[in-house]
Design a protein around this motif. Structure first.
Motif, PDB file in Angstrom:
ATOM      1  N   MET A  64       0.819  -1.201   0.000  1.00 35.43           N
ATOM      2  CA  MET A  64       0.000   0.000   0.000  1.00 35.43           C
ATOM      3  C   MET A  64       0.857   1.257   0.000  1.00 35.43           C
ATOM      4  N   LYS A  65       2.070   1.150   0.609  1.00 36.51           N
ATOM      5  CA  LYS A  65       2.930   2.331   0.624  1.00 36.51           C
ATOM      6  C   LYS A  65       3.361   2.720  -0.786  1.00 36.51           C
ATOM      7  N   ALA A  66       3.581   1.732  -1.646  1.00 41.26           N
ATOM      8  CA  ALA A  66       4.005   2.039  -3.019  1.00 41.26           C
ATOM      9  C   ALA A  66       2.924   2.837  -3.743  1.00 41.26           C
ATOM     10  N   LEU A  67       1.684   2.429  -3.595  1.00 41.02           N
ATOM     11  CA  LEU A  67       0.577   3.139  -4.249  1.00 41.02           C
ATOM     12  C   LEU A  67       0.416   4.547  -3.688  1.00 41.02           C
ATOM     13  N   SER A  68       0.528   4.681  -2.373  1.00 46.73           N
ATOM     14  CA  SER A  68       0.414   6.006  -1.767  1.00 46.73           C
ATOM     15  C   SER A  68       1.592   6.894  -2.172  1.00 46.73           C
ATOM     16  N   THR A  69       2.758   6.304  -2.346  1.00 41.62           N
ATOM     17  CA  THR A  69       3.930   7.063  -2.798  1.00 41.62           C
ATOM     18  C   THR A  69       3.711   7.582  -4.213  1.00 41.62           C
TER      19      THR A  69
END
Length: 166
Positions: free
Chosen positions: A1-6
């Motif tokens: 999920m961090k990749a998408l939020s990044t």
């Protein structure tokens, strides 16, 4: 999920920066240059710019920035990413202000200028210019400041986001 939020945060930051640069350039270079020109030159130049700017690159940045910023807000509600959330929200609010000013003031002024017709056939170019120039410039500065505020908030959010473990 961090990749998408990044990804959402990077794209929203880039969009805000590009919009801030565009509107700021009009505020400190384009309109001061046109201010020194003849009525016909200003009317004709702005009519042509207003047609030319409606292109896929502008629309992707302008509309995409709104989508990316809203997505960044939604994706920062959980866990360690919440540290950046207030700055993402502030960036979103500034972007929405810029978007609203553009849609609600500058675009209608552009449409009004287009409806004035061919500058070679306008009987009173000074009146057309008077109805457009000062108000457009004022609101362009407002949207430039809002876009710059959005960009600054999103840059800081990106820094905080990078420090999160999420």
């Amino acid at each position: 999920m961090k990749a998408l939020s990044t990804i959402a945060l990077v794209l929203s930051t880039l969009s805000a920066g590009l919009m801030a640069g565009l509107f700021a350039a009009f505020a400190y270079a384009v309109m001061p240059g046109l201010r020194q020109s003849a009525d016909r030159t200003l009317v004709e130049a702005m009519q042509k710019i207003n047609v030319a700017i409606l292109n896929p690159v502008f629309m992707i940045v302008f509309m995409g920035g709104l989508v990316f910023t809203l997505a960044a807000v939604a994706l920062h509600w959980q866990g360690d990413l919440r540290a950046a959330l207030p700055w993402v929200i502030a960036g979103c609010v500034f972007y929405l202000l810029m978007f609203g000013v553009t849609s609600g003031v500058n675009v209608p002024l552009n449409d009004q200028l287009a409806k004035a017709g061919d500058p070679a056939k306008i009987a009173d170019l000074a009146a057309v210019r008077e109805a457009f120039e000062a108000r457009w410039i004022t609101w362009n500065v407002v949207r430039a400041v809002a876009a710059t505020g959005s960009f600054g908030c999103l840059v800081w959010a990106l820094i905080l986001h990078g420090q999160a473990r999420g």
